[in-house]
Design an enzyme around this catalytic site. Sequence first.
Site, PDB file in Angstrom:
ATOM      1  N   GLY A   2      -0.657 -21.343  -3.343  1.00 35.85           N
ATOM      2  CA  GLY A   2      -1.586 -21.072  -2.234  1.00 35.85           C
ATOM      3  C   GLY A   2      -1.356 -22.011  -1.059  1.00 35.85           C
ATOM      4  O   GLY A   2      -2.297 -22.436  -0.391  1.00 35.85           O
ATOM      5  N   GLY A  26      -2.892 -21.461   2.680  1.00 36.61           N
ATOM      6  CA  GLY A  26      -4.332 -21.318   2.899  1.00 36.61           C
ATOM      7  C   GLY A  26      -4.872 -22.515   3.661  1.00 36.61           C
ATOM      8  O   GLY A  26      -4.117 -23.344   4.184  1.00 36.61           O
ATOM      9  N   GLN A  27      -6.194 -22.615   3.689  1.00 39.76           N
ATOM     10  CA  GLN A  27      -6.842 -23.636   4.525  1.00 39.76           C
ATOM     11  C   GLN A  27      -6.469 -25.058   4.093  1.00 39.76           C
ATOM     12  O   GLN A  27      -6.129 -25.894   4.922  1.00 39.76           O
ATOM     13  CB  GLN A  27      -8.373 -23.457   4.466  1.00 39.76           C
ATOM     14  CG  GLN A  27      -9.102 -24.241   5.544  1.00 39.76           C
ATOM     15  CD  GLN A  27     -10.587 -24.426   5.267  1.00 39.76           C
ATOM     16  OE1 GLN A  27     -11.057 -24.246   4.136  1.00 39.76           O
ATOM     17  NE2 GLN A  27     -11.331 -24.794   6.292  1.00 39.76           N
ATOM     18  N   ASP A  54       3.547 -19.435  -2.068  1.00 41.40           N
ATOM     19  CA  ASP A  54       2.388 -18.560  -1.846  1.00 41.40           C
ATOM     20  C   ASP A  54       2.836 -17.144  -2.173  1.00 41.40           C
ATOM     21  O   ASP A  54       4.024 -16.894  -2.402  1.00 41.40           O
ATOM     22  CB  ASP A  54       1.895 -18.666  -0.392  1.00 41.40           C
ATOM     23  CG  ASP A  54       0.379 -18.484  -0.309  1.00 41.40           C
ATOM     24  OD1 ASP A  54      -0.134 -17.541  -0.946  1.00 41.40           O
ATOM     25  OD2 ASP A  54      -0.281 -19.275   0.373  1.00 41.40           O
ATOM     26  N   TYR A  75     -16.700 -16.381  -7.743  1.00 43.67           N
ATOM     27  CA  TYR A  75     -15.922 -17.576  -7.379  1.00 43.67           C
ATOM     28  C   TYR A  75     -16.434 -18.786  -8.164  1.00 43.67           C
ATOM     29  O   TYR A  75     -15.654 -19.535  -8.769  1.00 43.67           O
ATOM     30  CB  TYR A  75     -16.062 -17.797  -5.868  1.00 43.67           C
ATOM     31  CG  TYR A  75     -15.468 -19.080  -5.341  1.00 43.67           C
ATOM     32  CD1 TYR A  75     -14.123 -19.356  -5.472  1.00 43.67           C
ATOM     33  CD2 TYR A  75     -16.278 -19.995  -4.670  1.00 43.67           C
ATOM     34  CE1 TYR A  75     -13.589 -20.529  -4.953  1.00 43.67           C
ATOM     35  CE2 TYR A  75     -15.744 -21.159  -4.144  1.00 43.67           C
ATOM     36  CZ  TYR A  75     -14.404 -21.426  -4.301  1.00 43.67           C
ATOM     37  OH  TYR A  75     -13.879 -22.578  -3.787  1.00 43.67           O
ATOM     38  N   LYS A 119     -14.588 -21.045 -11.141  1.00 37.59           N
ATOM     39  CA  LYS A 119     -14.336 -22.483 -11.041  1.00 37.59           C
ATOM     40  C   LYS A 119     -15.017 -23.241 -12.197  1.00 37.59           C
ATOM     41  O   LYS A 119     -14.536 -24.304 -12.601  1.00 37.59           O
ATOM     42  CB  LYS A 119     -14.776 -23.019  -9.677  1.00 37.59           C
ATOM     43  CG  LYS A 119     -13.848 -22.585  -8.548  1.00 37.59           C
ATOM     44  CD  LYS A 119     -12.423 -23.165  -8.698  1.00 37.59           C
ATOM     45  CE  LYS A 119     -11.551 -22.908  -7.490  1.00 37.59           C
ATOM     46  NZ  LYS A 119     -10.222 -23.512  -7.575  1.00 37.59           N
TER      47      LYS A 119
HETATM   48  N1  SER Z   1     -15.780 -23.232   0.943  1.00 39.86           N
HETATM   49  C1  SER Z   1     -16.092 -22.547  -0.279  1.00 39.86           C
HETATM   50  C2  SER Z   1     -16.728 -21.237  -0.005  1.00 39.86           C
HETATM   51  O1  SER Z   1     -17.532 -21.183   0.893  1.00 39.86           O
HETATM   52  C3  SER Z   1     -16.990 -23.381  -1.131  1.00 39.86           C
HETATM   53  O2  SER Z   1     -16.271 -24.413  -1.732  1.00 39.86           O
HETATM   54  O3  SER Z   1     -16.477 -20.288  -0.689  1.00 39.86           O
END
Ligand code: SER
Length: 316
Positions: A8, A11-12, A34, A140, A144
């Site tokens: 990845g 990404g940011q 990626d 999400y 995690k």
């Molecule tokens: N930046 C993430 C989100 O907003 C949270 O860790 O999904």
Amino acid sequence: MATFLVTGSFGQVGSDLIPQLCKKYGKSSVIATDKYLPHADMPCEMQVVDVTDYKSILEISRERGVDCIIHLASILSALGEKNNDLAFSVNFTGTYNVLKVARELSMKMVIIPSTIGVFGADTPRENVPAITLTRPASIYGISKVFAEQISSYFSKKYGIDVRGLRLPGLISYSMPPSNGTTDYAVDMIIHAAKHKQYTCYLKENATLPMMYMPDAIKAILDIMSADRERLRYNLEYNVQAFSFSPKDLENELQKYLPDFRVSYVPDYRQEIAETWPRSLDISESIVDWNFNPSYDFSGMVRDMYEHLSMGDMGNE
Ligand code: SER
């Protein structure tokens, strides 16, 4: 000298981490991967690797003698709610594949960021400790929690040194916002600098823990080089530099742009934000690996505003 494979990478977090990783460990030690390669240049080798494909990670890691994977590939909270299947394959299968490759090749270390998304409606809202109820409302967050648990399992059962930290909302100017719930903050600053008006999808009082990207990159590099003996957790380290609400950010931006206005039209992302804490207890990160962010809220806004005014925003 270690060889790092980063998933990845574009990404940011990856866009800012890769240059720092190259600076610290040397360009020839870093392989940026990626699912798709960007048009932008990276200071190191770039390869296509799909984390949902075990063989694709295994082959390049074996061939190149990779001894540390930094696993950044992840579908964030907002996109995960729209596409559960994508979140499942990237976040669950991808993470499991990375750990299996690390086990297969007896790697020295794996880095996997976790998130404030692991917390849920029954987690305390303020000063949340590292060990608390983690019953998240988003896929999400669930993925995690899985990453945290499977990392501890692989660490105990197979002796793999898996490390990470729970990232809060991250603010950066290198990449446009990317489908998280906290990304309104980056979006609001961009709109302030360019359009003078912004419609926010969270309520004005939705306070969340946040951090400026340079501090997040430093934190990742610091936990990578921390003494394992001092680390009591794998991924469960809370980090944040400050907390603010959308209204706090609007007020701060009006110091630079008095005409800037925000309207608040909350959508499904507000429901996610309401299950996340307003602030975290970061004391164990300070004690165990010297977490020490340098930007405060107003320093971050000033720096972002200056960069965006100069036209610094990747892909824009
Ligand atoms: N930046 C993430 C989100 O907003 C949270 O860790 O999904």
